[in-house]
Motif scaffolding. Structure first.
Motif, mmCIF file in Angstrom:
data_model
loop_
_atom_site.group_PDB
_atom_site.id
_atom_site.type_symbol
_atom_site.label_atom_id
_atom_site.label_comp_id
_atom_site.label_asym_id
_atom_site.label_seq_id
_atom_site.Cartn_x
_atom_site.Cartn_y
_atom_site.Cartn_z
ATOM 1 N N TRP A 186 0.548 -1.523 -0.188
ATOM 2 C CA TRP A 186 -0.289 0.317 0.271
ATOM 3 C C TRP A 186 0.545 1.348 0.367
ATOM 4 O O TRP A 186 0.430 2.212 -0.812
ATOM 5 C CB TRP A 186 -0.605 -0.162 0.984
ATOM 6 C CG TRP A 186 -0.586 -0.031 1.986
ATOM 7 C CD1 TRP A 186 0.100 -0.791 3.598
ATOM 8 C CD2 TRP A 186 0.157 1.465 2.955
ATOM 9 N NE1 TRP A 186 1.123 -0.444 4.606
ATOM 10 C CE2 TRP A 186 1.250 1.349 4.437
ATOM 11 C CE3 TRP A 186 -0.051 2.988 2.903
ATOM 12 C CZ2 TRP A 186 1.167 1.698 5.320
ATOM 13 C CZ3 TRP A 186 0.529 4.098 4.033
ATOM 14 C CH2 TRP A 186 1.189 3.514 5.020
ATOM 15 N N LEU A 187 2.214 1.832 0.684
ATOM 16 C CA LEU A 187 2.675 2.017 0.682
ATOM 17 C C LEU A 187 3.651 2.582 -0.203
ATOM 18 O O LEU A 187 3.743 3.898 -1.308
ATOM 19 C CB LEU A 187 3.752 2.026 1.831
ATOM 20 C CG LEU A 187 4.683 3.406 2.145
ATOM 21 C CD1 LEU A 187 4.092 4.706 2.078
ATOM 22 C CD2 LEU A 187 5.998 3.641 3.360
ATOM 23 N N GLY A 219 -5.004 -3.351 4.110
ATOM 24 C CA GLY A 219 -5.501 -2.128 3.644
ATOM 25 C C GLY A 219 -5.491 -0.943 4.300
ATOM 26 O O GLY A 219 -6.768 -1.700 5.948
ATOM 27 N N ASN A 231 1.799 7.203 -6.404
ATOM 28 C CA ASN A 231 0.719 8.051 -7.209
ATOM 29 C C ASN A 231 0.883 9.407 -6.633
ATOM 30 O O ASN A 231 0.969 10.396 -7.280
ATOM 31 C CB ASN A 231 -0.176 7.359 -6.712
ATOM 32 C CG ASN A 231 -1.138 6.536 -6.909
ATOM 33 O OD1 ASN A 231 -0.288 6.264 -8.282
ATOM 34 N ND2 ASN A 231 -1.250 5.816 -6.194
ATOM 35 N N ASP A 232 2.188 9.817 -5.511
ATOM 36 C CA ASP A 232 2.421 11.222 -5.233
ATOM 37 C C ASP A 232 3.135 11.917 -5.833
ATOM 38 O O ASP A 232 3.271 12.657 -5.651
ATOM 39 C CB ASP A 232 2.791 10.693 -3.469
ATOM 40 C CG ASP A 232 0.583 10.501 -2.983
ATOM 41 O OD1 ASP A 232 0.173 10.557 -3.312
ATOM 42 O OD2 ASP A 232 0.867 10.100 -1.584
ATOM 43 N N ILE A 292 2.485 1.916 -3.573
ATOM 44 C CA ILE A 292 1.548 2.195 -4.850
ATOM 45 C C ILE A 292 1.054 3.887 -4.033
ATOM 46 O O ILE A 292 1.054 5.166 -5.538
ATOM 47 C CB ILE A 292 0.206 1.225 -4.441
ATOM 48 C CG1 ILE A 292 0.086 -0.119 -5.037
ATOM 49 C CG2 ILE A 292 -1.284 2.387 -5.130
ATOM 50 C CD1 ILE A 292 0.776 -0.161 -6.632
ATOM 51 N N ARG A 293 1.234 4.404 -2.793
ATOM 52 C CA ARG A 293 0.629 5.182 -2.617
ATOM 53 C C ARG A 293 1.686 6.124 -2.967
ATOM 54 O O ARG A 293 1.974 7.322 -3.178
ATOM 55 C CB ARG A 293 0.721 5.827 -1.078
ATOM 56 C CG ARG A 293 0.349 6.553 -0.454
ATOM 57 C CD ARG A 293 -0.949 7.575 -0.790
ATOM 58 N NE ARG A 293 -1.125 9.274 -0.514
ATOM 59 C CZ ARG A 293 -1.592 9.110 0.234
ATOM 60 N NH1 ARG A 293 -2.741 8.628 0.806
ATOM 61 N NH2 ARG A 293 -1.969 10.689 0.872
ATOM 62 N N LEU A 294 3.751 6.136 -2.640
ATOM 63 C CA LEU A 294 4.321 6.600 -3.386
ATOM 64 C C LEU A 294 4.217 6.798 -4.531
ATOM 65 O O LEU A 294 4.419 8.225 -5.073
ATOM 66 C CB LEU A 294 5.612 5.914 -2.719
ATOM 67 C CG LEU A 294 6.237 6.109 -0.687
ATOM 68 C CD1 LEU A 294 7.010 5.711 -0.691
ATOM 69 C CD2 LEU A 294 6.263 7.589 -0.104
#
Length: 294
Positions: free
Chosen positions: A10-11, A279, A17-18, A13-15
């Motif tokens: 999850w981290l 998640g 995207n950001d 993917i988040r990084l």
């Protein structure tokens, strides 16, 4: 490299995207690093979301992080409010007043306080601190005017759950505590002892109101509405109820609220917001069963 790292999925993917957003919608304007929120209108990233950008810039280009703080300060309104966003590129190009956003959002002022404190802790620039502290002090004074029921908690912070901006939200209360702590640290550094005393008194008042209005024994309720205390939606379990505590941890402070309450609230959050594949349901507001209390 990021996708093959040992970070949790999850981290990663988040990084991804950001960081994609960070590099695909940015422009340099003079010494400013401007992140575009709406490419069509040229509107800039909201002040609250700028915390993510700042953290990246502080690691690599601290001078750009400072220029972004000055950009936010330049958009401060006459009454001291920090607008939701610093404006749009056309306004900055023509030297117009950059601040935009009609909603009076207390979380934006809290975000500015935390952005300035984060910069001060990581960079320690005396000039930036001295230049921007008066802006912050005026902004915190404006924040106090949003507390119409005089319980210490400014009303507003969510146009969906509080469209009339007359409710005391748990996220606003917790973020205000973090902002007051950030402002207190800066005031102490600049020997503004009178403001330190006022901030400590205000923080104590907020804590008292949170305990009497929002804590229900298992978590901090979404909000307290003095005009309708029994509103069912108040029992929602907001996933952001401890957002200020996250910043406290990031900045190395002690907990803003009693640690025993935080452990209980965090357990309730994890119990009710866990997604099927480990998640976190960040945007859902499930309610506890009625027999668990409100």
């Amino acid at each position: 490299a990021l996708l093959s790292s040992s970070l949790p999925p999850w981290l990663r993917i988040r990084l991804l995207n950001d960081l994609t957003y960070l590099f695909s919608r940015t422009v340099f304007f003079g010494d400013r690093f401007l992140l575009i929120d709406d490419p069509v209108k040229g509107s800039l990233q909201p002040t609250f979301a700028g915390i993510v950008t700042d953290y990246f810039l502080l690691s690599f280009f601290p001078e750009l992080a400072a220029s972004n703080l000055y950009l936010v300060a330049e958009g401060q309104r006459e009454d001291g409010e920090i607008p939701v966003a610093p404006g749009a590129i056309p306004q900055i190009w023509t030297a117009g007043r950059p601040g935009t956003g009609e909603m009076q959002d207390p979380l934006t002022t809290c975000a500015f306080a935390l952005r300035l404190r984060l910069y001060d802790q990581l960079i320690g620039d005396d000039t930036v601190r001295a230049d921007l502290y008066p802006t912050l002090k005026r902004a915190m004074a404006w924040l106090a005017t949003r507390d119409s029921d005089h319980d210490g908690i400014p009303e507003g912070g969510d146009p969906i759950q509080d469209p009339e901006a007359n409710r005391n939200l748990s996220v606003t209360a917790n973020m205000c505590l973090a902002a007051m702590r950030a402002t207190t640290d800066l005031a102490q550094a600049l020997i503004d002892l009178e403001n330190v005393s006022e901030l400590e008194q205000s923080s104590a008042k907020i804590r008292e109101s949170v305990l009497t209005q929002l804590w229900n024994g298992r978590y901090f309720k979404a909000f307290f509405d003095p005009t309708a205390p029994a509103t069912p939606q108040a029992a929602h379990i907001r996933p952001d109820q401890l957002l200020g505590e996250w910043f406290a941890h990031l900045l190395g402070w002690d907990s803003l609220m009693p640690s025993t309450l935080l452990r209980t609230a965090l357990g309730t959050l994890l119990e009710n917001h866990r997604a099927p594949r480990n998640g976190f349901l960040a945007d859902s507001y499930p309610r506890l069963a009625e027999n668990n209390g409100t």
